[in-house]
Every structure is written in structure tokens, then in C-alpha cells.
Enzyme design. Sequence first.
Site, short mmCIF file in Angstrom:
data_model
loop_
_atom_site.label_atom_id
_atom_site.label_comp_id
_atom_site.label_asym_id
_atom_site.label_seq_id
_atom_site.Cartn_x
_atom_site.Cartn_y
_atom_site.Cartn_z
N GLY A 111 0.79 -1.22 0.00
CA GLY A 111 0.00 0.00 0.00
C GLY A 111 0.82 1.27 0.00
O GLY A 111 0.30 2.35 -0.30
N ASP A 143 -2.58 7.20 2.20
CA ASP A 143 -1.91 8.17 1.33
C ASP A 143 -0.64 7.60 0.70
O ASP A 143 -0.01 8.25 -0.13
CB ASP A 143 -1.59 9.46 2.09
CG ASP A 143 -0.68 9.25 3.29
OD1 ASP A 143 -0.04 8.18 3.38
OD2 ASP A 143 -0.62 10.15 4.15
N GLY A 144 -0.26 6.39 1.12
CA GLY A 144 0.90 5.76 0.51
C GLY A 144 2.23 6.31 0.97
O GLY A 144 3.27 5.91 0.45
N ARG A 194 14.56 -0.14 1.06
CA ARG A 194 14.77 -1.44 1.71
C ARG A 194 15.41 -2.42 0.72
O ARG A 194 15.17 -2.33 -0.49
CB ARG A 194 13.44 -2.00 2.21
CG ARG A 194 12.63 -1.00 3.02
CD ARG A 194 11.59 -1.68 3.87
NE ARG A 194 10.51 -2.30 3.11
CZ ARG A 194 9.45 -2.87 3.69
NH1 ARG A 194 9.36 -2.93 5.00
NH2 ARG A 194 8.50 -3.41 2.95
N ARG A 201 5.88 -12.73 1.18
CA ARG A 201 5.34 -12.98 2.52
C ARG A 201 4.42 -14.19 2.52
O ARG A 201 3.96 -14.63 1.48
CB ARG A 201 4.55 -11.74 2.97
CG ARG A 201 5.35 -10.45 2.90
CD ARG A 201 4.52 -9.32 2.27
NE ARG A 201 5.34 -8.12 2.06
CZ ARG A 201 5.59 -7.23 3.01
NH1 ARG A 201 5.07 -7.39 4.22
NH2 ARG A 201 6.34 -6.19 2.77
N ASP A 270 0.82 -11.20 6.81
CA ASP A 270 1.36 -10.41 5.71
C ASP A 270 2.67 -9.74 6.08
O ASP A 270 3.31 -9.11 5.22
CB ASP A 270 0.35 -9.37 5.23
CG ASP A 270 -0.11 -8.44 6.34
OD1 ASP A 270 -0.76 -8.94 7.28
OD2 ASP A 270 0.18 -7.24 6.29
N ASN A 271 3.10 -9.88 7.34
CA ASN A 271 4.39 -9.35 7.78
C ASN A 271 5.38 -10.46 8.10
O ASN A 271 6.35 -10.23 8.82
CB ASN A 271 4.20 -8.47 9.02
CG ASN A 271 3.41 -7.21 8.74
OD1 ASN A 271 3.40 -6.73 7.61
ND2 ASN A 271 2.76 -6.68 9.75
N ASP A 280 9.28 -5.56 7.91
CA ASP A 280 8.25 -4.59 8.29
C ASP A 280 8.42 -4.10 9.72
O ASP A 280 7.69 -4.49 10.64
CB ASP A 280 6.85 -5.17 8.09
CG ASP A 280 6.47 -5.23 6.62
OD1 ASP A 280 7.12 -4.54 5.82
OD2 ASP A 280 5.55 -5.98 6.27
#
Length: 521
Positions: A111, A143-144, A194, A201, A270-271, A280
Site C-alpha cells: 500500500g 496516502d501511501g 529497503r 510474505r 502479511d508481515n 516490516d
Amino acid sequence: MSFSPSITGLSGPLAAFTDRLGTSQDDAFARLGAVFVTRLPAAPLAAPYLVGFSNETAELLGLEPSLAHDPGFAEFFSGNTTRDWPSAEMPYASVYSGHQFGVWAGQLGDGRALGFGEVEHDGKRFELQLKGAGRTPYSRMGDGRAVLRSSIREFLCSEAMHHLGIPTTRALCVTGSDQSVRREEIETAAVVTRVAPSFIRFGHFEHFYSNDRVDALQALADHVIARFYPHCRDAEDPYLALLNEAVMSTADTVAQWQGVGFCHGVMNTDNMSILGLTIDYGPYGFMDGFDANYICNHSDSQGRYAYRMQPQIAYWNLFCLAQGLLPLLGAQHEESVRSEKAIEDAQRVLEGFKGRFAPALERLMRAKLGLELERDGDDALVNRLFDATNANRADFTLTFRNLAKLSKATPPEAAADAPVRDLFLDRAAFDAWAVEYRARLAEETRDDAARAIAMNQVNPKFVLRNHLAESAIRKAKEKDFSEVERLASVLRRPFDEQPENASYAGLPPDWASSLEVSCSS
């Protein structure tokens, strides 16, 4: 991939680096197709500037560290040149799903992160990702953007964890901007670059399982096996072998988290990295005073991701991954028994977590106590120490570090005991445990000096305590990035004495108790 200077706005050595950056290799994740990724440019970041930079990560990528001073560096690693990139090499956001706080959340995805391409150097390939690069199709009304404080925290902890010897994503740099971002208050935007072999994931597998896309699920699993676990192809069931790799690597990583008092804070599926990396960095925290129920995430009102829960949650998350892989398992069996056998095989592999995690943590704890030999009762000795530290809220990091100074001589040497003993309000409780510890040390062959050297190689003196990160963030908000640089330098040598940096290893100040980190961090 080769970009001309007119496209990137770069020249010289930094432009040469872009010639090596791309996703043109057939086995790159982004080449799996549109069902996996959506390509789009980064949102422009206004007047970016460099906040933090890792020379080591640059060298990992074959990027000359001096290029951080190139006038175009901050522009490039904020994503500002990507609008002019060829469509086939445009950055990409990937789709995944997942369980968040134990509840199925459905489709998620990158996102606020964009894959920036791959780099190969010294026979190793790494994906780069810009976190905070703007809205994507998976932003879910967000807002990303990332803010300066969260980007600094990720940058520092990624590098700190690596130097603690814990599998992790890395961070090349943080670029900041005066551009406003609204969170609980108005903050400024930032982008952290990163670096990892892969950002895949557990949630990627869950996504295609939940959408009944067995073709995509198999393509994803085949990609992971081909790139990272090629030996799995020779197994009777390659996908079961892949699950086993995830089980083993996750168990090892979480054991190391427990060993340094690290709390991830948001262990959603998802992490969780398919490679067992720590990924993350949001509301993480290293414990100060030991508390088995320590919750580092202010958003975690139920304590699902408390320190003591992390092994159990990792195990639970692996069950979710196993479910996602079920359609691929058991192909070697007859169709009539395939489903039942696949479940049995998956359950057997998942049970391997317990057989891997407990011994890994036991070995680590023996090393932290300076015990070379394995003896019955070692677990009980460790547990009694944890009981005492928990009751006294004795500082986790300093307790283990200062134990190296304790002499096994009897009667006890008060001066040698004091650094660790004084961390306990109940001195008698520590003294009672120390009697048992000395008796156990008497069974060892190393002298105190040799034991201290060994213990100081596994018990860090310096960890990224919340108040240290906060101090660096506060200065950075005033455009003083010197503390980010100095703190990063200290954390690159966590096991060294560094007497000139002793203040970074002290007990936290009183104001640190009021610090809170949440999912917006």
C-alpha cells in the site's frame, strides 16, 4: 536495463548503477505477471534530502558509498525519476492477503511500497523497495506515504538487527522532505530504501489460495524454490519441502528475537517473510525492564503479539501458510487420498517448529549464560533467572551483559556481582539464583576471563532502545541528522565495549516510560 541520462536525470557513476538495476531477468519476481504486480511510478517527493545512509548496504549492492553525495542521489532513491522509466521496468506494487491480529483481512498488498528493481553483485541478487513512495492500487484509502519517524526507526533497526546476527531486510538509505503528511498530527514525509533477497510474505500464498488461483500459487512457489531453495526440487514433494524451509527459518529467527528481547509488534501473516527474515519494522521494541507480557505496540490492546506470545504466533502463522500451500501438496499420491495425505504431511512438517524452536532457544540461552556443556537442569536455571528478572523488571540487555562480570569464585566477590546484582530490587532473589549459577559454572572448564569473552560475543551491550531512536528522531525533525548517523554507527558494533559510547548502553531515562509506538509508527 539501461537508462539514458536524459531519462534518469543522472550522469556518471550513479547513472552506471541504474544500468544494473531492473527486473529484466526471467526469474525476477516482477516477471511473474500482472496477477502478481501492478507497475506504476512513484509519487514525486518534494525537494528530497538525505537523512541516513548505510555504507555496508551500499557495498552489498556494489554501489560506491561516495555516491550518496551525488546531487541526484536523493532524487533517484525517492523515486522521482520513475515517471520517465520504460513501462516494462516501471516500479511495481505486489498484491497479497493476510490475517491481521488473527482475523482474515482479505486482499492487502503493497500500500505504500514499490519494488524498485533488482541488483546482482558478487553472485547475489537483491530486490530494492521504496517504502513511502505513494499510493498504489492496494493503499486502501491510505496516502501511501511514510513519515520521517517511522522511516528512521526502520532504517536503524534493519541495520541493528543485521549486526546482531538476526536475519532481516536491510536498509540502504532514508530520504526526507518538508512535504506534509497527516497522521495523529502533521508530520513530514520520507522514503526508506529497503533491500532483501525477496519481500515475498506468507500473505502472498494466502492470497492466491483464497482466490482459488492454483496456477498463480504454483508459479509463486516455483519461483521461491528456484531462486532460494533449489534443493527442494529434488524432494519427493517439493512444496512440502518449501513449507519445511519456512518452518525451520521462522523458528530460528523467532528464537533469536526472544534471545535479545526483541518484539516485532505486528506479526500478521502479511508481515512474515517466506525466507524467515525480520520484515516490516513498525511498532517494534527492545525490552528495557524484563516483562514476559511486554507489549510494544500501543495498538495491540489484547496483547496478541506480546513478547511471550511470539513463538506461538509464529506457529499459528505457519499454519496459515500451510493452508495456502495445500492445493500444491501431495501430488505424488493418488487423487483419492491426496487431500487427506496432504493435510497429514503438512501437520507433520508444522510440528517440526517445536522441535526446531525449543532447542535453538535453549542453545542460545546456554551461550548467553556462558555454558559450554549441556546439563540436565539448565532449562530450569534459565527459567528461574527469567522469573527473577520478571519479578524485578531487571533490565533485559544489561542483566545478560553484566553476568559476564560475575565471578564463579566462592564466596562471591561483591564488586564483580554488583553490576548485575544492582539491577534487582530484590537482592536476595538474585543472590539465591547466583548460588545455583555458580554451582553450575563450577562444572565448566573455562575460567572467568574466557567465559566473559564468549558471553560478550552473544550478549549485546547496545540495542536500539526506544528512547535512543526517539532522540535521533527529534534531532532529525530539526534537520540535524548527526544522531541518526552516530546511533547507526554504535549499533553496527553491538557486542563491542565502545567505552566512548557508554551512554548508549545505560538504563533508559524516566521520560522513556511514556513513549508509545503503534501501527502508524
